[in-house]
Write a protein that holds these residues in place. Structure first.
Motif: not given
Ligand code: BG6
Length: 496
Positions: A154, A184-185, A188, A222, A229, A241, A246, A346, A351, A385
């Motif tokens: 992505k 990538h989620y 997990k 987060e 970034r 994002d 996700h 953010k 987290r 998580q």
């Protein structure tokens, strides 16, 4: 079965390769999951020899690997790592890469199966795909074996039009069966467990609908700010994002109908149905169904955090959102009238990511000593998580002579039950690509459907012509507007 293969990483000297991708390959080796024969070729702008690349990768593994570096395995591993310098836009790069790949494959007796990982900005995707096709580096799906596969990181676009463009460009060279769009989620452990909890237990599915579920909250919080970034994030913001990929994928897993098999396309069809049912949020509705905000100066981990607009690389007049909350509806029979509250941001207090399914209130007839404080409802929480696990809040009697009740948690933690730490998402997903299993990857239609929904929100926001966004101090749970949005429905955000 995982056949021997060559993994070529575009963006090979970049952060993702160093921190996540190559440590993931190293962990697959430690766990005995890599084929006996394999090679990794990094391609990047930075001039480096193979040995310099190995030293850089070693540092990445020492710092970021899930399992510690073992000298013996490292020695074996590093001889499979190679590097080549090149510009993505330069056709020469692909001839040089082909020569290097062929040499490595000859030396290491590899059959020529190739996986190309695009860990680069989407503006270079077209050049890379063309370069791979013209140089003969990539084979077509019809002529395989050996196979060629491409992994697309992505962001796949920044709105529907650009996502379509990227899909066109990659689709010209690669067949859909060769394209692995990563989220990538989906790799997990706890996210994979969502389907198991729903469909491997008999007690949840009968009540998994609007008759019994009051609402669902999906949170990805987060604690870090934008970090280094800013260039990317300024163009993206939290909606693009995080929500577009996700959080919408999590929503799909919670809301989908039971697939009739685990075949990748059957699962992906079931998820696609959910995306099709998402009620569009258009025009003025954005004010009612979405909240966006930016972090202001505050404190995180006892350290002062500057406001987002004062972060390095951020436009001082930026209206890029670092927090989003959305109230979404899946308009089908099962979910009729059930809100899905999504939030991500953010510089929040910690987290923590979770999916919480809150069931309907019971009739408050029997055990409510205080009518002003009704019994809390049952909640099933899947913690993604940290503290991976699952808990169910139920109401219990407090021991003693008075008829008192109290909510208690039935809790399962992965670490207590299974001990060993779960593989990282990238380990699972790289192995899937090697095995040619696309279940945990985004199909073209799904990417476009999520962008379609997100682009309508972006258009609604653009019409608002805001000069400033609402703010929340760094280290707090988001803006008051988000509290108001959920409180207007008589509900509250969960405390994490
Ligand atoms: C990435 C986003 O996709 O996911 C980042 O671009 C975000 O902004 C990250 O920090 C979160 O991933 P994780 O695995 O740390 O929850």
């Amino acid at each position: 079965p995982v056949e021997p293969c060559t993994l070529v990483i575009f963006g090979g000297s970049g952060d993702l390769a160093r921190r996540r991708l190559i440590p993931a390959v190293y962990n697959l080796l430690l766990d005995g999951l890599l084929p006996a024969k394999y090679a990794v070729i990094g391609l990047g702008r930075k001039p480096m020899t193979d040995d310099e690349f190995r030293t850089m990768v070693r540092e990445g593994v020492v710092k970021h690997s899930r399992q510690a570096l073992v000298q013996e395995t490292w020695d074996a591993f590093q001889s499979h790592l190679f590097y080549i310098q090149g510009e993505n836009e330069d056709p020469q790069t692909y001839h040089a890469l082909r020569a290097k790949a062929e040499q490595v494959e000859r030396d290491m007796h590899l059959p020529g199966n190739r996986i190309f990982y695009l860990s680069i900005p989407p503006s270079s995707f077209a050049s890379v795909c063309e370069g791979l096709a013209h140089s003969g580096l990539a084979t077509s799906a019809d002529t395989a074996p050996p196979y060629s596969r491409i992994i697309v990181e992505k962001p796949v676009g920044r709105d529907l039009a650009s996502a379509r463009e990227i899909n066109e460009v990659t689709g010209k060279v690669f067949d859909e069966s060769q394209i692995f769009r990563i989220d990538h989620y989906l790799g997990k452990e706890t996210v994979q467990n969502l389907m198991v909890v729903r469909f491997a237990n008999s007690i949840f599915e009968p009540i998994w609908n609007h008759k019994y579920i009051d609402h669902v909250q999906i949170t990805v919080s987060e604690s870090e700010g934008v970090g280094t970034r800013a260039t990317y994030y300024e163009e993206a913001g939290a909606l693009r994002d995080m929500i577009q990929n996700h959080l919408l994928q999590l929503l799909c897993l919670v809301a989908m109908e039971p697939p009739y098999s685990l075949d990748p396309d059957v699962v992906r069809n079931a998820k696609m149905e959910v995306l099709r049912c998402l009620r569009p949020i258009v025009g003025q509705d954005v004010a009612q169904y979405t909240v966006r905000a930016q972090y202001a100066e505050g404190t995180a981990h006892d350290q002062p955090v500057p406001g987002y607009r004062r972060e390095k690389g951020v436009n001082p007049n930026s209206i890029t959102e670092t927090y989003v909350a959305v109230k979404a509806f899946v308009e089908n029979w099962r979910w009729s009238g059930v809100p899905f509250y999504l939030r991500t941001g953010k510089a929040l207090p910690k987290r923590a990511s979770e999916v919480a399914v809150q069931f309907k209130d019971i009739p408050q007839i029997l055990f409510n000593a205080n009518p002003a404080q009704p019994q809390p409802a049952n909640v099933l929480t899947l913690r993604i998580q940290p503290d991976e696990g699952l808990s169910l809040r139920i109401i219990s009697r407090v021991p003693g002579t008075r008829a008192q009740t109290h909510p208690v948690e039935m809790d399962f933690q992965y670490s207590d039950v299974f001990g060993c730490p779960s593989p990282e998402a990238y380990e699972r997903l790289l192995l899937d690509v090697m095995a040619g299993d696309a279940s945990r990857f985004m199909r073209r239609d799904a990417v476009e459907a999520s962008w379609d929904w997100v682009t309508k929100i972006l258009d609604g926001w653009a019409q608002q012509k805001l000069r400033w966004l609402p703010e929340y101090p760094a280290g707090t749970w988001g803006p008051v507007e988000a509290e108001r949005m959920i409180q207007n429905d008589g509900r509250n955000w969960r405390m994490l």
